[in-house]
Structure formats: structure tokens, C-alpha cells
Write a protein that holds these residues in place. Structure first.
Motif, PDB file in Angstrom:
ATOM      1  N   ALA A 181     -24.607  42.986   3.627  1.00  0.00           N
ATOM      2  CA  ALA A 181     -23.949  41.946   2.832  1.00  0.00           C
ATOM      3  C   ALA A 181     -22.463  41.998   3.159  1.00  0.00           C
ATOM      4  CB  ALA A 181     -24.171  42.190   1.346  1.00  0.00           C
ATOM      5  N   PHE A 182     -21.797  40.859   3.070  1.00  0.00           N
ATOM      6  CA  PHE A 182     -20.376  40.844   3.451  1.00  0.00           C
ATOM      7  C   PHE A 182     -19.575  39.941   2.539  1.00  0.00           C
ATOM      8  CE2 PHE A 182     -20.319  36.596   5.195  1.00  0.00           C
ATOM      9  CZ  PHE A 182     -21.636  36.384   5.600  1.00  0.00           C
ATOM     10  N   ILE A 183     -18.267  40.206   2.518  1.00  0.00           N
ATOM     11  CA  ILE A 183     -17.334  39.306   1.842  1.00  0.00           C
ATOM     12  C   ILE A 183     -16.033  39.280   2.640  1.00  0.00           C
ATOM     13  CG2 ILE A 183     -16.470  41.099   0.226  1.00  0.00           C
ATOM     14  CD1 ILE A 183     -16.301  38.689  -1.859  1.00  0.00           C
ATOM     15  N   VAL A 184     -15.482  38.094   2.776  1.00  0.00           N
ATOM     16  CA  VAL A 184     -14.204  37.916   3.466  1.00  0.00           C
ATOM     17  C   VAL A 184     -13.280  37.157   2.507  1.00  0.00           C
ATOM     18  CG1 VAL A 184     -13.054  36.936   5.495  1.00  0.00           C
ATOM     19  CG2 VAL A 184     -15.420  37.745   5.690  1.00  0.00           C
ATOM     20  N   CYS A 185     -12.135  37.730   2.187  1.00  0.00           N
ATOM     21  CA  CYS A 185     -11.151  37.081   1.311  1.00  0.00           C
ATOM     22  C   CYS A 185      -9.841  36.985   2.085  1.00  0.00           C
ATOM     23  CB  CYS A 185     -10.885  37.900   0.051  1.00  0.00           C
ATOM     24  SG  CYS A 185     -12.362  38.453  -0.821  1.00  0.00           S
ATOM     25  N   THR A 222      -8.942  40.955   2.453  1.00  0.00           N
ATOM     26  CA  THR A 222      -9.871  42.065   2.653  1.00  0.00           C
ATOM     27  C   THR A 222     -11.156  41.561   3.293  1.00  0.00           C
ATOM     28  OG1 THR A 222     -11.086  43.871   1.545  1.00  0.00           O
ATOM     29  CG2 THR A 222     -10.777  41.877   0.271  1.00  0.00           C
ATOM     30  N   VAL A 223     -11.775  42.415   4.081  1.00  0.00           N
ATOM     31  CA  VAL A 223     -13.062  42.127   4.702  1.00  0.00           C
ATOM     32  C   VAL A 223     -13.949  43.342   4.456  1.00  0.00           C
ATOM     33  CG1 VAL A 223     -14.297  41.601   6.844  1.00  0.00           C
ATOM     34  CG2 VAL A 223     -11.927  40.841   6.562  1.00  0.00           C
ATOM     35  N   ALA A 224     -15.136  43.108   3.934  1.00  0.00           N
ATOM     36  CA  ALA A 224     -16.010  44.248   3.637  1.00  0.00           C
ATOM     37  C   ALA A 224     -17.459  43.928   3.977  1.00  0.00           C
ATOM     38  CB  ALA A 224     -15.902  44.632   2.168  1.00  0.00           C
TER      39      ALA A 224
END
Ligand SMILES: [Zn+2]
Length: 448
Positions: free
Chosen positions: A417-421, A147-149
Motif C-alpha cells: 500500500a502506498f501514499i504520496v503527499c 512524504t512518500v510511504a
């Protein structure tokens, strides 16, 4: 006579019950009809599982789904694939709680006219996501699951939250038993948890700076391993003598193991909870999965838990919110995905409780900024002032490591803000940085 009186009483009682019941009905009807009419399964609004009136668009008005009578998705396959986990599928395998939550606003019920949209086209639910950024993010993920958010930590708007594997609702593939589509019905941003690996060092760092600020001045020595009786914590390198800031930038396991000893597992756990990482985060009718942090009994596993291994799990949405709090001076805007629905609902920004002192947030920000400036490379982010931390979550056995990356842009114009899993993505720095780079560039375009 006696008999007649008894009968009269019985009739009076029955009449009383009838009048009372009607009164109750009238009150219920006038105060709650709008809820009744959209109760799950109501034939006025739903066709089976799904609402069948109104439309859903992205933040720019791009049509994602027209729900009038039948579901008509976007004309572009890339948009259909990138947004199905928010608008739902035809069969009901992928639910869309955020749409259902606002069904009555979309349907537009009022007491005088009933469902004004009934037989008409219904209202519009406008989501905060950008179809453009969604497609860029999905393409950047490629064949990887994950997921990328990205969200705005000042307003709470989710600009992007994609999940892969996904599929085209207009051309449904054979999903059952196909490993490529394993977990395809899950919205990984809300419904999954991940072993965080070293992005969890942001958590440990914030706890240390809040609880033991003097440790900023301490130096840490890394010889590549740190012994705990027969067990050892291993490092990716031999980092020698380092300041706390350097140890964070080196992602030095030995230094963070030492920090776990100084801080103690119990104290670390207290902060993990205060940062909201073990709570279900909820928005727009969606209840996200919660992360977990288990207090280990032995020092070596307390150390691993401070490094983001052991039994640590994080939910992408709650971790994103935590990172947003670091970016926003200690408390973050709560994320949301529905901007408005019909004429009667408009989202408002709300905030989390303060998670850390403003000075601590500023220090963590400075340390995360140093990571990008000295290690990941500002050239990846096209002028954006990015602060971040990579991670690699390892597993026992042959399972490939998860690559993780979390951070934010420290900029009033682009408060993202971001998160990459990336599941099985290996090293966060190599796999996730290019993905974040493309997605943040797309966000920048959308916000300009
Ligand atoms: Zn080290």
C-alpha cells in the motif's frame, strides 16, 4: 530502662526500614535492571540525547548508522538524507524514538554480564525500510516538500517512508530562517497531517458501500455545480450522468456532495472514526499525529467534508493503514519499522480491528482498480495491478494545492500500500503518479 527499650525499638524500626529498602532494591534490580541501564540519559548507553552503542541497518543489512561512541552515518549522502528522520541527527533536533525504544536490545544487557556491548560494538537494529527505495523516493520528490510511504499490508513492514525537506547530517546547512528547510526536523509521515482532498473519497465511498449498498445501482447527474442556497459545490468538469463507479473515477464533487446528503454527516463521521483516521496510530515507540473530521453544521460543508475539503485532515501513516485495510479484505497489518534489535527482539505482525466487511473492501478495491485501468494508466506501473485514487487539496487564498495519491498493489507477491503527499504539488494525477510509479518499481525490485 524505659529509655533504653525505646531506643532499642527505634533501632529495630530503622533496621527494619533498611532491610525492607534493601529487599525492595534487590527485587527492583533483578527484575528491572535492564530498564534502568537504558533509562534516558544513562551514561552507559547514551551520549547526551542519543544512544551510543550498536548500529542501525536497513532491511538488506546496509549500514545506516553506527552509534559506537560517535555517530557515523552511511557513507552515501543520498542515504544519509533519505534516512535521517528514522535514525535521528547528532544534535537531537530529529529524534529517533524507534531506536531508543529498543535501546536495551541493542545494548544487549543481561544480569550476568551487564551490558555485554559496553565498550564493544553493541547489537544491531535492523529496520524494515530499504535504503535503495528511500533514495529513489527522495529523488522522485525532488524539491517538493512532502512524504512518500509504502508498506506491506500483509506483514506491516514499512519499506519506504521519506520526508522532505531533509538534510545531510554530515554537512548540516543553515536551517533556521531558511524557507527551503521549513519543518525539516519533522518526520512528515508520522508527525504531520494533510488536507486530503479527493483521496478522502475512498473513505466516503467505503462508508456508502457499507451503509447503503443499493447506491451502487444509482446514477448521478453532474452539471458542474450543486447548489446549497447561496453556496455551491463546484466540480472540475461537467460529468453528466454517471454510475457510482464512474463518479468515483471522475472524482465528481457533485456526486459525492449528493452522497453526503444521502449518508448524512453524522454517519460519515462514524465511519471515519471506525476507519481509524481520527486516532493516534502507534508503533515502535512512535505515536503518530492523528487526523480530524469535523461534523459541519451546514449541508454545504458536510458535502465538502465528504470530498476531503472543509476541515478534514489525515495523517499519512493512518491513511496508509486504512488503504491497507481496503487491500487486505477489511483489516490491515499494523505498520512497523524495526524488524529486529539485538538478539532479543523480533517484530511480529499484528492487525487492526476489522474496519469494513470483506465484500465492501472488495468493492472499493474494484472501484480503485477501475481508476487506474481507465484513467491513471496501467502503463505507469509496469505490470503491477495498482488500485488507487488521486486527490488535490485546495486552500483558500494563494496557497498552491497539495497533490495526493493513495492506493495499493492487489497482488500476493507485492502486497504494497502506498501514499504520496506533495505540498504545493497541484494535481495529484500529474505530480504524484510519476513519483508512485518510480517508488513502486523500486519496491518491486527489492521484493524480487
Ligand atoms: Zn462532476
Amino acid at each position: 530502662m524505659n529509655k533504653v527499650a525505646k531506643r532499642a525499638w527505634a533501632v529495630c524500626i530503622l533496621a527494619g526500614i533498611l532491610i525492607g529498602g534493601m529487599g525492595f532494591f534487590v527485587v527492583e534490580f533483578t527484575t528491572r535492571a535492564d530498564q534502568w541501564v537504558v533509562t534516558a540519559g544513562s551514561p552507559h548507553v547514551y551520549n547526551g540525547e542519543n544512544i551510543n552503542t550498536g548500529a542501525v541497518t536497513d532491511r538488506s543489512g546496509i549500514l545506516l548508522l553506527n552509534m559506537h561512541n560517535t555517530r557515523t552515518y552511511s557513507g552515501a549522502e543520498s542515504i544519509r538524507k533519505a534516512t535521517i528522520h528514522w535514525v535521528g541527527d547528532r544534535e537531537g533536533y530529529i529524534s529517533a524514538p524507534a531506536i531508543s525504544k529498543y535501546a536495551r536490545h541493542i545494548a544487549g544487557f543481561d544480569m550476568a554480564n551487564g551490558l555485554y556491548a559496553y565498550g564493544g560494538s553493541g547489537g544491531v537494529a535492523e529496520l524494515t525500510i530499504s535504503a535503495r527505495v528511500q533514495t529513489v523516493a527522495l529523488e522522485a520528490l525532488g524539491d517538493y516538500k512532502g512524504t512518500v510511504a509504502v508498506y506491506n499490508y500483509k506483514t506491516g513492514e514499512i519499506l519506504c517512508a521519506v520526508t522532505n525537506p531533509t538534510y545531510d547530517p554530515d554537512n548540516v546547512p543553515e536551517i533556521e530562517g531558511n524557507p527551503a528547510y521549513e519543518g525539516a526536523y519533522l518526520n512528515r509521515f508520522t508527525q504531520c497531517t494533510y488536507a486530503p482532498g479527493s483521496i478522502f473519497k475512498i473513505v466516503t465511498l467505503a462508508a456508502v458501500l457499507e451503509e447503503m449498498p443499493a447506491l451502487q445501482e444509482k446514477t448521478f447527474t453532474c452539471t458542474g455545480t450543486r447548489a446549497y442556497g447561496p453556496d455551491t459545490i463546484t466540480c472540475e468538469g461537467i460529468h453528466g450522468t454517471q454510475s457510482l463507479k464512474q463518479a468515483f473515477c471522475n472524482s465528481c464533487n457533485c456526486a459525492f456532495a449528493e452522497l453526503s446528503e444521502l449518508l448524512g454527516g453524522q454517519t460519515l463521521k462514524k465511519y471515519v472514526e471506525a476507519f481509524g483516521l481520527t486516532e493516534h496510530i502507534s508503533f515502535d515507540g512512535i505515536r503518530c499525529e492523528k487526523g480530524s473530521f469535523q461534523l459541519a453544521e451546514d449541508a454545504v460543508n458536510v458535502a465538502w467534508s465528504a470530498i476531503g475539503q472543509y476541515n478534514d485532515l489525515v495523517n499519512p501513516c493512518s491513511f496508509l493503514t486504512f488503504v491497507g485495510a481496503v487491500a487486505n479484505g477489511g483489516k490491515a497489518a499494523k505498520p512497523y519499522i524495526v524488524a529486529r534489535a539485538g538478539d532479543s527482539y523480533e517484530a511480529e505482525t499484528s492487525y487492526t480491528a476489522p474496519m469494513m466487511d470483506q465484500e465492501v473492501a472488495a468493492l472499493v478495491q474494484e472501484y480503485m482498480r477501475n481508476n487506474v485501468a481507465t484513467k491513471y494508466g496501467d502503463s505507469n506501473f509496469d505490470g503491477l495491478n495498482v488500485c488507487a485514487k488521486t486527490g488535490t487539496a485546495e486552500f483558500d487564498g494563494d496557497q498552491a494545492s497539495n497533490a495526493m495519491f493513495a492506493g495499493f498493489v492487489a497482488d500476493e507477491t507485492y502486497p504494497l500500500a502506498f501514499i504520496v503527499c506533495v505540498e504545493g504539488g497541484g494535481y495529484g494525477m500529474y505530480t504524484c503518479v510519476p513519483i508512485a510509479s518510480k517508488v513502486l518499481a523500486a519496491c518491486k525490485e527489492v521484493l524480487q
